[in-house]
Design a protein around this motif. Structure first.
Motif, PDB file in Angstrom:
ATOM      1  N   LYS A   1       7.510  -4.442   7.921  1.00 54.20           N
ATOM      2  CA  LYS A   1       7.348  -3.113   7.345  1.00 54.20           C
ATOM      3  C   LYS A   1       5.868  -2.770   7.176  1.00 54.20           C
ATOM      4  CE  LYS A   1      11.596  -2.685   4.594  1.00 54.20           C
ATOM      5  NZ  LYS A   1      12.110  -2.480   3.219  1.00 54.20           N
ATOM      6  N   SER A   2       5.521  -1.547   7.516  1.00 50.63           N
ATOM      7  CA  SER A   2       4.126  -1.143   7.389  1.00 50.63           C
ATOM      8  C   SER A   2       4.037   0.329   6.991  1.00 50.63           C
ATOM      9  CB  SER A   2       3.375  -1.364   8.703  1.00 50.63           C
ATOM     10  OG  SER A   2       3.873  -0.509   9.719  1.00 50.63           O
ATOM     11  N   VAL A   3       2.895   0.676   6.413  1.00 54.84           N
ATOM     12  CA  VAL A   3       2.569   2.062   6.088  1.00 54.84           C
ATOM     13  C   VAL A   3       1.485   2.518   7.047  1.00 54.84           C
ATOM     14  CG1 VAL A   3       1.569   3.625   4.366  1.00 54.84           C
ATOM     15  CG2 VAL A   3       3.164   1.832   3.654  1.00 54.84           C
TER      16      VAL A   3
ATOM     17  N   SER B   1       4.552  -4.803   4.343  1.00 53.58           N
ATOM     18  CA  SER B   1       3.764  -6.029   4.477  1.00 53.58           C
ATOM     19  C   SER B   1       2.286  -5.724   4.691  1.00 53.58           C
ATOM     20  CB  SER B   1       4.279  -6.871   5.646  1.00 53.58           C
ATOM     21  OG  SER B   1       5.584  -7.326   5.398  1.00 53.58           O
ATOM     22  N   TYR B   2       1.999  -4.599   5.339  1.00 53.90           N
ATOM     23  CA  TYR B   2       0.598  -4.226   5.563  1.00 53.90           C
ATOM     24  C   TYR B   2       0.470  -2.715   5.654  1.00 53.90           C
ATOM     25  CZ  TYR B   2       1.868  -3.769  10.569  1.00 53.90           C
ATOM     26  OH  TYR B   2       2.447  -3.409  11.761  1.00 53.90           O
ATOM     27  N   ILE B   3      -0.771  -2.252   5.540  1.00 50.98           N
ATOM     28  CA  ILE B   3      -1.099  -0.826   5.635  1.00 50.98           C
ATOM     29  C   ILE B   3      -2.103  -0.641   6.761  1.00 50.98           C
ATOM     30  CG2 ILE B   3      -2.155   1.156   4.463  1.00 50.98           C
ATOM     31  CD1 ILE B   3      -1.202  -0.067   1.808  1.00 50.98           C
ATOM     32  N   HIS B   4      -1.850   0.330   7.630  1.00 46.40           N
ATOM     33  CA  HIS B   4      -2.758   0.681   8.719  1.00 46.40           C
ATOM     34  C   HIS B   4      -3.292   2.072   8.415  1.00 46.40           C
ATOM     35  CE1 HIS B   4      -3.237   1.989  13.185  1.00 46.40           C
ATOM     36  NE2 HIS B   4      -4.386   1.638  12.661  1.00 46.40           N
ATOM     37  N   SER B   5      -4.625   2.194   8.272  1.00 44.93           N
ATOM     38  CA  SER B   5      -5.145   3.442   7.716  1.00 44.93           C
ATOM     39  C   SER B   5      -6.532   3.780   8.231  1.00 44.93           C
ATOM     40  CB  SER B   5      -5.207   3.325   6.189  1.00 44.93           C
ATOM     41  OG  SER B   5      -5.720   4.491   5.590  1.00 44.93           O
ATOM     42  N   TYR B   6      -6.838   5.075   8.218  1.00 48.11           N
ATOM     43  CA  TYR B   6      -8.233   5.493   8.285  1.00 48.11           C
ATOM     44  C   TYR B   6      -8.909   4.973   7.010  1.00 48.11           C
ATOM     45  CZ  TYR B   6      -7.209   9.107  11.853  1.00 48.11           C
ATOM     46  OH  TYR B   6      -6.855   9.794  12.986  1.00 48.11           O
TER      47      TYR B   6
END
Length: 464
Positions: A165-167, A217-222
């Protein structure tokens, strides 16, 4: 080549639209991704000698192809009597001129290889955060190689892309129907896609509630998006779920002060990924390091000082100039990214990859004083000795030497912000600047959701 052929090239994706959550989406070539990922993993342990040999062979192939098939390089090589067939060592690349986005835009048609099938081409456009978007021509093969890069750095960090799961706080667009409901996100299989355009004091609790229920589990972001959300959460004593084990930042400069603030609040590692739409460079952070390791299989990277010479002394800074190996359709050779990097101080004999301490931002992330001095903006953009309460977002705007307009989005109940900002920025900048404050309702982002802390309309290079 005619204009009709060029106009037939379709975009790879519209701004804000991204591939599905499958490991291999339809637009990628499954076998190409698999083969490339295997190569990137196995070649990590190459010796310095092996890396140089690989880079030399890839560079020579690129130079020969560009001379034979790309009008711009054919003309430039002939002008300086450069024969790519006689290219004998990496250092000879210094004979070639450095190019930049402006040159590519002015000669765009001449950068496209003549020996290609236009039916199989697409393009991706750079974000245009500097005011000049650029169309990068590519095909499915090139896009697949780039996707393998993503899978590679995720594996380095201990994650398998989209298996957990990711954001995603990136440039995705949210439908008008959802926005009317004040829902600034949607779910896509195991990803929570959230708007970067609607993060504010008023929406922060809603964002955090959804993230906590989702348990990613993790966040992918600017960087700007997760930094803003972190600041608002800290101010309002909101918590992120403990399930978050890592944060991946890319597509914008991650300033050291931002990285420290995010890691301090989350108490987890922030992985800084450096790359760009042009596809000629990849920098990744390894789990046991905070440096940005520039992966040599992707291209040749040079750090050039203000005189245009190689900067190879430890802890020195210079412009990041790249030559990408993967795109022979629209090759970029000695392309100045306008990003500024600081070379990492490493023990002698241990350097396998070119390593950067950090990336300071672009040349345009500087301010010009009334006596034409260049002043870096980063030290006071994230000044933690200053009370930022009452300020949701801010941006520095400059179109005249010595004059800075500070655009502020403030909380409804904030008082006397103008005086506080003017006093503090005048103190930090000392002499040479007049500070004006403009209260605005919002600060525009680019079409793909990037945020620019410095909206610099002067050409900083004119003052170097």
């Amino acid at each position: 080549m005619n204009n009709k052929n060029i106009e037939s090239i379709k975009p790879a994706a519209k701004p804000g639209l991204h591939s599905s959550t499958e490991n291999i989406a339809k637009e990628y070539l499954k076998e190409t991704v698999k083969k490339r990922l295997k190569f990137l993993i196995s070649s990590q342990n190459w010796s310095k000698k092996k890396i140089r040999e690989y880079q030399f062979l890839e560079l020579k192939k690129l130079l020969i192809n560009s001379f034979k098939n790309v009008p711009f390089y054919r003309r430039e090589f002939e002008k300086i009597k450069f024969n790519p067939f006689k290219f004998s060592k990496l250092e000879e690349i210094k004979r070639l001129p450095v190019i930049d986005k402006k040159i590519v835009i002015q000669n765009h048609k001449e950068f496209i290889a003549e020996n290609i099938d236009f039916k199989n081409l697409s393009y991706m456009t750079t974000g245009g955060s500097t005011g000049n978007p650029l169309k990068i021509i590519m095909n499915s093969e090139i896009r697949s190689l780039a996707h393998a890069n993503t899978q590679f750095y995720m594996q380095i960090a201990g994650f398998k892309l989209n298996n957990e799961k990711s954001v995603r706080l990136h440039g995705n667009q949210i439908s008008d129907e959802l926005i009317k409901k004040k829902q600034y996100w949607y779910f896509e299989n195991n990803r929570l896609i959230m708007s970067v355009y609607h993060i504010s004091e008023l929406t922060c609790s809603a964002y955090l509630n959804v993230i906590n229920k989702f348990n990613p589990s993790y966040i992918h972001s600017y960087p700007s998006a997760i930094y803003l959300l972190t600041r608002l959460a800290k101010r309002n004593n909101y918590k992120f779920p403990k399930s978050v084990k890592a944060i991946f930042c890319d597509s914008e400069t991650l300033y050291p002060e931002q990285k420290t603030a995010i890691e301090t609040y989350f108490k987890i590692k922030v992985f800084n990924t450096y790359g760009h739409t042009e596809g000629a460079v990849l920098g990744i952070t390894y789990p046991n390091s905070n440096d940005i390791e520039l992966v040599p299989q992707i291209g040749l990277t040079e750090i050039l000082n203000c005189s245009g010479h190689i900067a190879d002394t430890k802890d020195t800074q210079g412009n990041i100039v790249v030559t990408g190996f993967n795109n022979h359709i629209f090759p970029l050779i000695r392309y100045d990214t306008k990003d500024i990097g600081i070379i990492k101080n490493k023990d002698k004999g241990n350097i396998k990859y070119l390593s950067l301490k950090c990336i300071l931002g672009r040349t345009q992330d500087y301010l010009i004083s009334n006596v034409k001095e260049i002043v870096p903006a980063a030290p006071f953009l994230f000044d933690y000795n200053f009370d930022w309460s009452g300020i949701q977002q801010f941006q520095l705007y400059q179109d005249t030497p010595g004059l800075i307009i500070v655009r502020i989005v403030k909380d409804n109940n904030s008082l006397n912000l103008e005086q506080k900002i003017m006093a503090r920025f005048s103190e930090v900048l000392k002499k040479g600047f007049v500070i004006k404050v403009m209260i605005v309702r919002e600060i525009n982002k680019t079409a793909i959701g990037k945020f620019r802390y410095v909206d610099q309309r002067l050409n900083v290079e004119d003052y170097i």
